[in-house]
Write a protein that holds these residues in place. Sequence first.
Motif, PDB file in Angstrom:
ATOM      1  N   ARG A   1     -63.438  -3.861  20.083  1.00 22.15           N
ATOM      2  CA  ARG A   1     -63.086  -2.560  19.478  1.00 22.15           C
ATOM      3  C   ARG A   1     -62.862  -2.665  17.976  1.00 22.15           C
ATOM      4  NH1 ARG A   1     -60.068  -1.426  24.270  1.00 22.15           N
ATOM      5  NH2 ARG A   1     -58.343  -2.575  23.374  1.00 22.15           N
ATOM      6  N   ASP A   2     -62.210  -3.754  17.541  1.00 28.03           N
ATOM      7  CA  ASP A   2     -61.855  -3.908  16.138  1.00 28.03           C
ATOM      8  C   ASP A   2     -62.962  -4.540  15.290  1.00 28.03           C
ATOM      9  OD1 ASP A   2     -59.400  -2.874  16.849  1.00 28.03           O
ATOM     10  OD2 ASP A   2     -58.378  -4.816  16.867  1.00 28.03           O
ATOM     11  N   SER A   3     -64.034  -4.971  15.928  1.00 29.60           N
ATOM     12  CA  SER A   3     -65.088  -5.681  15.206  1.00 29.60           C
ATOM     13  C   SER A   3     -65.957  -4.722  14.389  1.00 29.60           C
ATOM     14  CB  SER A   3     -65.964  -6.452  16.183  1.00 29.60           C
ATOM     15  OG  SER A   3     -66.824  -5.575  16.871  1.00 29.60           O
ATOM     16  N   LEU A   4     -66.734  -5.329  13.531  1.00 31.15           N
ATOM     17  CA  LEU A   4     -67.686  -4.577  12.710  1.00 31.15           C
ATOM     18  C   LEU A   4     -69.086  -4.589  13.316  1.00 31.15           C
ATOM     19  CD1 LEU A   4     -66.572  -5.845   9.184  1.00 31.15           C
ATOM     20  CD2 LEU A   4     -65.960  -3.694  10.307  1.00 31.15           C
ATOM     21  N   MET A   5     -69.193  -5.049  14.559  1.00 26.69           N
ATOM     22  CA  MET A   5     -70.523  -5.101  15.170  1.00 26.69           C
ATOM     23  C   MET A   5     -71.050  -3.683  15.389  1.00 26.69           C
ATOM     24  SD  MET A   5     -70.083  -6.173  19.228  1.00 26.69           S
ATOM     25  CE  MET A   5     -68.941  -7.501  19.120  1.00 26.69           C
ATOM     26  N   PRO A   6     -72.360  -3.531  15.366  1.00 27.35           N
ATOM     27  CA  PRO A   6     -72.954  -2.211  15.591  1.00 27.35           C
ATOM     28  C   PRO A   6     -72.499  -1.607  16.918  1.00 27.35           C
ATOM     29  CG  PRO A   6     -74.616  -3.768  14.849  1.00 27.35           C
ATOM     30  CD  PRO A   6     -73.372  -4.554  15.109  1.00 27.35           C
TER      31      PRO A   6
ATOM     32  N   GLU B   1     -73.375 -13.672  25.265  1.00 29.05           N
ATOM     33  CA  GLU B   1     -74.684 -13.445  24.644  1.00 29.05           C
ATOM     34  C   GLU B   1     -74.642 -12.240  23.716  1.00 29.05           C
ATOM     35  OE1 GLU B   1     -77.175 -13.185  28.118  1.00 29.05           O
ATOM     36  OE2 GLU B   1     -77.249 -15.366  28.355  1.00 29.05           O
ATOM     37  N   VAL B   2     -73.894 -11.212  24.087  1.00 30.63           N
ATOM     38  CA  VAL B   2     -73.752 -10.041  23.206  1.00 30.63           C
ATOM     39  C   VAL B   2     -73.072 -10.462  21.911  1.00 30.63           C
ATOM     40  CG1 VAL B   2     -72.685  -7.767  22.910  1.00 30.63           C
ATOM     41  CG2 VAL B   2     -73.703  -8.382  25.103  1.00 30.63           C
ATOM     42  N   PHE B   3     -72.018 -11.284  22.011  1.00 32.30           N
ATOM     43  CA  PHE B   3     -71.338 -11.762  20.805  1.00 32.30           C
ATOM     44  C   PHE B   3     -72.280 -12.583  19.941  1.00 32.30           C
ATOM     45  CE2 PHE B   3     -67.331 -11.039  23.220  1.00 32.30           C
ATOM     46  CZ  PHE B   3     -66.687 -10.246  22.280  1.00 32.30           C
ATOM     47  N   GLU B   4     -73.081 -13.430  20.566  1.00 33.82           N
ATOM     48  CA  GLU B   4     -74.038 -14.239  19.814  1.00 33.82           C
ATOM     49  C   GLU B   4     -75.069 -13.350  19.117  1.00 33.82           C
ATOM     50  OE1 GLU B   4     -74.779 -18.560  21.473  1.00 33.82           O
ATOM     51  OE2 GLU B   4     -75.127 -17.049  23.029  1.00 33.82           O
ATOM     52  N   ASP B   5     -75.613 -12.383  19.846  1.00 33.95           N
ATOM     53  CA  ASP B   5     -76.607 -11.478  19.265  1.00 33.95           C
ATOM     54  C   ASP B   5     -75.999 -10.659  18.123  1.00 33.95           C
ATOM     55  OD1 ASP B   5     -78.436 -12.432  21.090  1.00 33.95           O
ATOM     56  OD2 ASP B   5     -78.285 -10.689  22.423  1.00 33.95           O
ATOM     57  N   ALA B   6     -74.772 -10.201  18.329  1.00 35.11           N
ATOM     58  CA  ALA B   6     -74.093  -9.431  17.278  1.00 35.11           C
ATOM     59  C   ALA B   6     -73.838 -10.316  16.067  1.00 35.11           C
ATOM     60  CB  ALA B   6     -72.780  -8.858  17.802  1.00 35.11           C
ATOM     61  N   GLY B   7     -73.501 -11.574  16.323  1.00 41.28           N
ATOM     62  CA  GLY B   7     -73.265 -12.512  15.226  1.00 41.28           C
ATOM     63  C   GLY B   7     -74.512 -12.733  14.387  1.00 41.28           C
ATOM     64  N   LYS B   8     -75.665 -12.708  15.022  1.00 44.55           N
ATOM     65  CA  LYS B   8     -76.922 -12.868  14.306  1.00 44.55           C
ATOM     66  C   LYS B   8     -77.279 -11.597  13.537  1.00 44.55           C
ATOM     67  CE  LYS B   8     -78.659 -16.058  17.782  1.00 44.55           C
ATOM     68  NZ  LYS B   8     -79.515 -16.196  18.958  1.00 44.55           N
TER      69      LYS B   8
ATOM     70  N   SER C   1     -70.707 -10.717   9.369  1.00 43.10           N
ATOM     71  CA  SER C   1     -69.359 -11.095   9.798  1.00 43.10           C
ATOM     72  C   SER C   1     -69.357 -11.721  11.180  1.00 43.10           C
ATOM     73  CB  SER C   1     -68.447  -9.876   9.793  1.00 43.10           C
ATOM     74  OG  SER C   1     -68.910  -8.910  10.719  1.00 43.10           O
ATOM     75  N   GLY C   2     -70.519 -11.979  11.740  1.00 38.69           N
ATOM     76  CA  GLY C   2     -70.622 -12.526  13.083  1.00 38.69           C
ATOM     77  C   GLY C   2     -69.960 -13.878  13.242  1.00 38.69           C
ATOM     78  N   THR C   3     -70.015 -14.705  12.205  1.00 33.36           N
ATOM     79  CA  THR C   3     -69.383 -16.011  12.276  1.00 33.36           C
ATOM     80  C   THR C   3     -67.898 -15.855  12.517  1.00 33.36           C
ATOM     81  OG1 THR C   3     -71.039 -16.870  10.765  1.00 33.36           O
ATOM     82  CG2 THR C   3     -69.057 -18.183  11.053  1.00 33.36           C
ATOM     83  N   ASN C   4     -67.281 -14.916  11.822  1.00 33.00           N
ATOM     84  CA  ASN C   4     -65.861 -14.649  12.008  1.00 33.00           C
ATOM     85  C   ASN C   4     -65.600 -14.120  13.414  1.00 33.00           C
ATOM     86  OD1 ASN C   4     -63.136 -14.391  11.301  1.00 33.00           O
ATOM     87  ND2 ASN C   4     -63.441 -12.294  10.602  1.00 33.00           N
ATOM     88  N   LEU C   5     -66.479 -13.290  13.906  1.00 31.90           N
ATOM     89  CA  LEU C   5     -66.349 -12.727  15.248  1.00 31.90           C
ATOM     90  C   LEU C   5     -66.392 -13.839  16.296  1.00 31.90           C
ATOM     91  CD1 LEU C   5     -66.238 -10.219  17.094  1.00 31.90           C
ATOM     92  CD2 LEU C   5     -68.719 -10.150  16.970  1.00 31.90           C
TER      93      LEU C   5
END
Length: 122
Positions: free
Chosen positions: A40-45, A82-89, A93-97
């Motif tokens: 919820r707090d992330s900057l992912m799309p 896998e969603v976190f990995e894809d969002a990180g790519k 800011s994915g590395t921080n996530l």
Amino acid sequence: MQASIGDNTQQVMHSQTSQPQGLSKEEVRELLDQLKEIVRDSLMPESFKKKAESRLESVIHEVEEEETDKQLVGGNLKRVAEVFEDAGKAVESGTNLLGKVEPIFRKLLGWLGLAKGFFGFC
């Protein structure tokens, strides 16, 4: 592991993991709630957020069952990872996530009885 060398010499090696295997369902639920909060707090799309939240809800429902199918939970958590990995790519800011979620996934590995590396980034 033990190896015998000669008649009187033995070498004993112990392998220990730092994964807590004795988590209660309540502790697992707290970890899953932490993951939901991070999403919820992330900057992912938004598309990644919806996918992660949906998959986390599936995990939560299974954990709350009287007889939890840990294999099913593990597979669904892998899909969340896998969603976190894809969002990180996809976002800078994915590395921080990934840094935020990795300790949670590590704790869940032990509870599920899964090997390190099962989620890919752990």
